[in-house]
Design a protein around this motif. Structure first.
Motif, PDB file in Angstrom:
ATOM      1  N   LEU A 210      45.841 -12.592 -63.722  1.00  0.00           N
ATOM      2  CA  LEU A 210      44.413 -12.891 -63.635  1.00  0.00           C
ATOM      3  C   LEU A 210      44.338 -13.988 -64.955  1.00  0.00           C
ATOM      4  CD1 LEU A 210      41.326 -12.133 -63.771  1.00  0.00           C
ATOM      5  CD2 LEU A 210      41.806 -10.484 -65.421  1.00  0.00           C
ATOM      6  N   THR A 211      43.651 -15.111 -64.553  1.00  0.00           N
ATOM      7  CA  THR A 211      43.467 -16.256 -65.526  1.00  0.00           C
ATOM      8  C   THR A 211      41.777 -16.145 -66.004  1.00  0.00           C
ATOM      9  OG1 THR A 211      45.051 -17.375 -64.339  1.00  0.00           O
ATOM     10  CG2 THR A 211      43.355 -18.766 -65.715  1.00  0.00           C
ATOM     11  N   LEU A 212      41.770 -16.142 -67.224  1.00  0.00           N
ATOM     12  CA  LEU A 212      40.059 -16.021 -67.654  1.00  0.00           C
ATOM     13  C   LEU A 212      39.928 -17.140 -68.685  1.00  0.00           C
ATOM     14  CD1 LEU A 212      39.555 -12.298 -68.721  1.00  0.00           C
ATOM     15  CD2 LEU A 212      38.499 -13.740 -67.035  1.00  0.00           C
ATOM     16  N   LYS A 213      38.511 -17.794 -68.754  1.00  0.00           N
ATOM     17  CA  LYS A 213      38.421 -18.903 -69.429  1.00  0.00           C
ATOM     18  C   LYS A 213      36.957 -18.194 -70.304  1.00  0.00           C
ATOM     19  CE  LYS A 213      40.261 -22.869 -67.450  1.00  0.00           C
ATOM     20  NZ  LYS A 213      40.061 -24.293 -67.060  1.00  0.00           N
ATOM     21  N   GLY A 214      36.803 -18.574 -71.397  1.00  0.00           N
ATOM     22  CA  GLY A 214      35.857 -17.906 -71.944  1.00  0.00           C
ATOM     23  C   GLY A 214      34.725 -18.883 -72.364  1.00  0.00           C
TER      24      GLY A 214
END
Lengths: 572, 259
Positions: free
Chosen positions: A66-70
């Motif tokens: 999983l890749t997440l950007k905030g």
């Protein structure tokens, strides 16, 4: 298409790795959607508030990576208050509760607590890879938990995070049984590390390919590490200070010569420039060189080093290289694709040492150049036109003139024509950042020519709403638009609100949009979250719709208003 | 503990309100008892505060909304540009990078001149190690004499605290304070060696103070300044980065045979 059994389709889908392609595949029909979702292992979420962890888990039960950007991009530049959001804890909690066998987590601009890291380390037996970029909120205690509990850890990659360094023994927390490390990057940590533990860890990691050290690792340790890990492909040197006549330096020379696989070199966080000759033997094979944190390296020593790097494809450097140094790059690095020139005086008080001349030289000498980040003193239209002619392959073009509204110093004209030439010539341009004196005209060009543009950053530019309208109407593939200090108001904002649903996000700060305008967008588009960030709490006292909004951030979402916004953020 | 220097900014920054710490002069007057790493964290917040200033500058063209956050553009190349005020978020450089470069700059600018070459000296059988600055000695003989002095009390079997202290510290004050007790201040450095406090000038050291008696701890913490009279201006001295250099080891003559 449905003549094939599911297993065959699944096998075919295995070859489709890009997120975009897999997304497209899932839209073909119900059957494909189902097969795709069960076989999907890697998911990229560009905005953590666009979807919820529960829905992610429900759709992709086979999730491994999983890749997440905030936070929005402008958070990098202090434009977003610290506690705005982007917390990873709810994601880890939800994933931990589920049956997801998470193996890889990549986070960018998110708030990561020690609690999150500990939960992460204890919840996923096969967890292998943690990559944190520009994150904050954790300490070395959290890293200790990762080290201690992730038995099969392969990658711990910390890039430019703000870590509260408790100077603990997190490195010692890797158990003796941990021999699986492939990549370890702790260059951003400010504190001491247990050097003995580091040496032992490297000794028992035969697969280690990437090692980036922090400033606290001295040269004699580096030498020992290199002797134990001659198979390294990527090396980040911490401290490079020593006496050129010392035994340590001689040992280092021998150690470096054994490292025939190094292709990527970075660090030199502290450097004694007269000792660079030990590095020369590996320069000839380097494809990536990052000296952007090495202010101690400049002038002739720097140029000499670069002259050895004939195979360089990516170069990150400080502007103390000067136009002359860029000339050396142009003569030497014929394979160069990416150049980033950072300001050595980032507070902008001084003068950058590079001008349009350096850029023109590189564009002439390096025809493969396709990605640029360039902080400079000044730029001319003539130079930009020349660059556009020399390098029609730009995918990323980010220019930052330190004085944000500086015109062409030769003609005193705005830089519209120069940037216009860039967008016209570079048909594959996906990312563009503008600066300098700019009128609505440049946006006309952008709307007309930048057909592949996905991300646009604008600051202190334009004369009227027309500028923004040209862009919104013209750039069909636009996904991210970020604007600061431009005279764009409600008319531009409200012209085509449906457009924002086709984009990931829009940021506007210090523009002319009003509270009423933002409310209008929110009303018309329930699929968007329209956030007003109001640190001065003006909105509390003055709810007049005509009030100008200081910071607005809107983004498409499938899950409505977020519940974790701080008090000064209103979601309309 | 920190003492910040509050200085007014040019251009009427005082009305902005809020605290501001001018970068200039701050590091030199900074007082801290913590480890050097802590200081860097503190520094980070200060620079962030500086950059976060929103300055209300007088715009040359009041109707031009663009100028509200910056100084007016400087179009005349002949005269030098006016001192630029800080604009929030400009130039667009990541905070991490800004802080890192600032830290590197401050330690570099204060490191003018040659570094000291501190080397650990151990003597077999001695309870702790010493450090010498090799640059202080012009000849091997001088170094040898100094080492002999340092460790003389061990070689002549005088491990009494008074003899030790007199030779080692040359600080009668320390002796008085200790009242002839058997305690000597030592610390454990990053390699795990026990070192005598005081060999390395105050601002060079990264210390864990480990002292055998609580009274002594309290005294030392309060009175550290008095132990190092030459270091009165230590906070104005240059900061240097401590090196873990090669060591010296004083071996017994019998063991040295065959080396």
């Amino acid at each position: 298409m449905n003549y094939f059994p599911d297993e065959v389709l699944e096998h075919v889908f295995d070859f489709i790795t890009s997120h975009k392609d897999r997304n497209s595949v899932s839209l073909v029909c119900k059957s494909w959607y189902k097969i795709e979702r069960y076989s999907r292992q890697r998911v990229f979420i560009g905005n953590c508030y666009s979807i919820s962890p529960e829905r992610l888990i429900a759709r992709f039960p086979g999730l491994k990576s999983l890749t997440l950007k905030g936070k929005p991009h402008f958070a990098d530049f202090n434009l977003v208050p610290h506690d705005w959001g982007g917390f990873v804890y709810p994601w880890i909690k939800a994933l931990a509760k589920s049956r997801i066998g998470l193996e890889e987590l990549r986070l960018k601009r998110m708030v990561v607590s020690d609690e999150s890291l500990e939960l992460l380390s204890k919840s996923f037996v096969n967890f292998k890879s943690l990559v944190l970029v520009s994150c904050e909120g954790f300490t070395t205690d959290g890293l200790a938990a990762i080290a201690a509990n992730c038995r099969f850890l392969r990658e711990l990659d910390l890039q430019e995070n703000e870590v509260d360094d408790h100077r603990g023994h997190w490195l010692s927390c890797f158990p003796e049984s941990c021999t699986s490390l492939i990549s370890l990057n702790f260059a951003c940590l400010r504190g001491e590390v247990n050097l003995g533990a580091l040496e032992r860890l490297v000794s028992r990691s035969p697969n280690l390919k990437s090692l980036r050290l922090n400033r606290a690792v001295p040269l004699d340790t580096l030498q020992k590490l290199l002797m134990r890990a001659p198979q390294l492909v990527d090396l980040g040197i911490g401290s490079y200070v020593h006496d050129p006549f010392s035994e340590v330096y001689n040992k280092l020379k021998i150690a470096i010569q054994r490292c025939k696989s190094i292709r990527s070199l970075s660090g030199f966080l502290e450097v004694a420039p007269h000792c660079m000759s030990a590095i020369y033997p590996i320069c000839g094979n380097l494809t990536f060189l990052n000296l952007s944190y090495a202010p101690g390296l400049h002038g002739n020593k720097l140029m000499k080093l670069i002259q050895h790097c004939r195979k360089l494809q990516r170069l990150w450097i400080l502007d103390c290289i000067g136009d002359k140094g860029l000339g050396v790059v142009a003569l030497t690095c014929k394979e160069l694709q990416e150049l980033r020139v950072f300001p050595s005086d980032p507070f902008g008080a001084g003068n950058a040492a590079v001008t349009e001349e350096g850029l023109v030289l590189v564009s002439a000498g390096c025809p493969k150049l396709n990605s640029l980040l360039y902080f400079c003193q000044q730029m001319t239209n003539a130079a930009l036109i020349t660059v556009a002619k020399n390098c029609p392959n730009f995918i990323r073009f980010r220019l930052c003139i330190l004085d944000p509204i500086k015109p062409d110093p030769v003609t005193n004209q705005p830089l519209d024509e120069g940037f216009g030439a860039i967008v016209q010539s570079c048909k594959g341009l996906k990312r563009l950042s503008l600066s300098g004196l700019l009128t609505d005209q440049v946006f006309l060009y952008i709307g007309m020519y930048a057909e592949q543009l996905e991300m646009l950053s604008i600051a202190f530019a334009a004369d009227s709403d027309k500028g923004m309208l040209y862009v919104l109407n013209g750039c069909k593939k636009l996904r991210k638009l970020e604007i600061r200090d431009c005279p764009f108001g409600d008319a531009a904002l409200l012209e085509d609100v449906g457009k924002y649903e086709t984009m990931r996000s829009l940021w506007m700060s210090s523009c002319e949009v009003t509270l009423g305008g933002c409310k209008s967008v929110a009303e018309k588009m329930p699929s968007l979250n329209v956030e007003i960030i109001d640190e001065c709490e003006q909105m509390e006292f003055n709810l007049d719709d005509k009030q100008k909004v200081d910071k607005m951030y809107l983004y498409r979402t499938l899950v409505g208003h977020r519940k974790d916004a701080p008090e000064y953020v209103s979601i309309l | 503990m920190e003492v910040g220097v509050k200085m007014g900014m040019k251009g009427g920054g005082d009305e902005v309100g809020g605290k501001e710490k001018e970068k200039m002069g701050y590091e030199e007057t900074e007082l801290r008892l913590g480890l050097p790493g802590d200081g860097e964290v503190v520094r980070k917040r200060d620079f962030s505060h500086t950059v976060d200033l929103k300055l209300n500058l007088i715009s040359t063209s009041p109707t031009d909304g663009k100028d509200k956050n910056i100084v007016p553009p400087h179009l005349d190349p002949a005269t030098p540009p006016p001192a630029k005020a800080q604009v929030v978020g400009w130039p667009p450089v990541r905070s991490f990078r800004k802080n890192m470069l600032a830290t590197q700059k401050s330690s570099a600018s204060e490191d003018s001149g040659e570094k000291a070459a501190f080397v650990k000296v151990s003597m077999d059988g001695a309870p702790y190690l010493r450090k010498v600055d090799l640059r202080m000695y012009k000849t091997y003989q001088q170094l040898s004499d100094a080492l002999a002095k340092m460790f003389s009390s061990f070689t002549i079997g005088n491990c009494g605290s008074q003899g030790l202290l007199k030779d080692f510290m040359n600080e009668s004050k320390l002796m008085d304070l200790l009242n002839g007790s058997d305690y000597v201040p030592t610390y454990e450095d990053k390699d795990g060696d026990w070192m005598l406090v005081g060999d390395v000038p105050w601002e060079y050291a990264s210390l864990y103070l480990i002292i055998s008696s609580t009274t002594l701890t309290a005294l030392l913490l309060l009175n550290f300044q008095s132990f190092f009279p030459n270091q009165k201006n230590s906070f104005n001295d240059r900061m240097m980065f401590i090196e873990s250099c090669k060591r010296l080891r004083i071996m017994k003559g019998t063991e040295a045979i065959g080396l």
